[in-house]
Design a protein around this motif. Structure first.
Motif, mmCIF file in Angstrom:
data_model
loop_
_atom_site.group_PDB
_atom_site.id
_atom_site.type_symbol
_atom_site.label_atom_id
_atom_site.label_comp_id
_atom_site.label_asym_id
_atom_site.label_seq_id
_atom_site.Cartn_x
_atom_site.Cartn_y
_atom_site.Cartn_z
ATOM 1 N N CYS A 1 3.663 -20.230 -39.880
ATOM 2 C CA CYS A 1 2.551 -19.386 -39.430
ATOM 3 C C CYS A 1 2.968 -17.916 -39.429
ATOM 4 O O CYS A 1 2.148 -17.036 -39.146
ATOM 5 C CB CYS A 1 2.087 -19.832 -38.049
ATOM 6 S SG CYS A 1 1.353 -21.486 -38.046
ATOM 7 N N LEU B 1 -0.359 -21.769 -35.221
ATOM 8 C CA LEU B 1 -1.727 -22.292 -35.207
ATOM 9 C C LEU B 1 -1.794 -23.778 -34.840
ATOM 10 O O LEU B 1 -2.877 -24.314 -34.686
ATOM 11 C CB LEU B 1 -2.389 -22.066 -36.568
ATOM 12 C CG LEU B 1 -2.493 -20.608 -36.991
ATOM 13 C CD1 LEU B 1 -3.084 -20.501 -38.391
ATOM 14 C CD2 LEU B 1 -3.326 -19.823 -35.996
ATOM 15 N N LEU C 1 -10.216 -22.485 -40.526
ATOM 16 C CA LEU C 1 -9.775 -21.336 -39.750
ATOM 17 C C LEU C 1 -10.848 -20.259 -39.696
ATOM 18 O O LEU C 1 -11.640 -20.115 -40.624
ATOM 19 C CB LEU C 1 -8.485 -20.762 -40.351
ATOM 20 C CG LEU C 1 -7.294 -21.715 -40.348
ATOM 21 C CD1 LEU C 1 -6.140 -21.129 -41.143
ATOM 22 C CD2 LEU C 1 -6.867 -22.029 -38.914
ATOM 23 N N THR D 1 -8.684 -15.207 -37.913
ATOM 24 C CA THR D 1 -7.343 -15.755 -38.146
ATOM 25 C C THR D 1 -6.911 -15.524 -39.588
ATOM 26 O O THR D 1 -5.799 -15.061 -39.848
ATOM 27 C CB THR D 1 -7.299 -17.254 -37.806
ATOM 28 O OG1 THR D 1 -7.594 -17.412 -36.415
ATOM 29 C CG2 THR D 1 -5.944 -17.859 -38.122
#
Length: 165
Positions: free
Chosen positions: A84, A134, A143, A147
């Motif tokens: 992430c 996430l 998403l 984001t």
């Protein structure tokens, strides 16, 4: 009396390549790709090609269009794992692996899977341990725009976002 401790290496180098080494972790039973030298933000780390093209996703493919998924050549690029907080990006338009932030020799190359995947073939719970992790990784379609705006995305994913907005 002195006590000696012996550290046991948990990662072995499986293969060496011009830009990186493939490591195997004996504890997790997973491979990873690690830089063999330093790279700076914006550097093109490597040009790649589509070794094969298919109309369905697998855990080893990268999506380039709605019904197009490619396997990468050189094949060792398949060992770039998810994070992430990625340090590399697969630019599937230019067919280049691009450095997103300074990376030192020995650092693991990681990319953000939803940056190139609309729907994941095998969603998973992320264990990157980043403070902004996430948790569930299952593709860009799951998403929010907010984001996704934090990441560099392939042209295909950007097109999909426009079509669904």
């Amino acid at each position: 009396m002195t006590t000696q401790t012996h550290s046991v290496a948990t990662e072995n180098i499986v293969s060496r390549h011009e830009i990186a080494e493939v490591w195997f972790n004996q504890i997790t039973n997973h491979h990873s790709l690690h830089a063999s030298r330093a790279f700076n933000e914006g550097d093109v780390i490597f040009n790649f090609i589509a070794a094969s093209t298919q109309n369905f996703a697998t855990y080893l493919t990268v999506q380039t269009a709605a019904d197009t998924h490619i396997t990468l050549e050189p094949t060792y690029l398949q060992y770039i794992n998810h994070s992430c907080d990625p340090n590399v990006f697969f630019d599937t338009t230019a067919m280049q692996l691009v450095c997103l932030k300074p990376t030192q020799a020995g650092d693991e190359f990681c990319f953000f899977y939803p940056s190139a995947e609309w729907e994941m073939a095998q969603p998973f719970v992320c264990s990157c341990n980043n403070k902004n992790c996430l948790q569930l990784i299952n593709g860009a379609s799951h998403l929010s725009a907010e984001t996704l705006g934090k990441y560099r995305l392939t042209d295909f994913i950007l097109q999909q976002i426009k079509q669904t907005s």
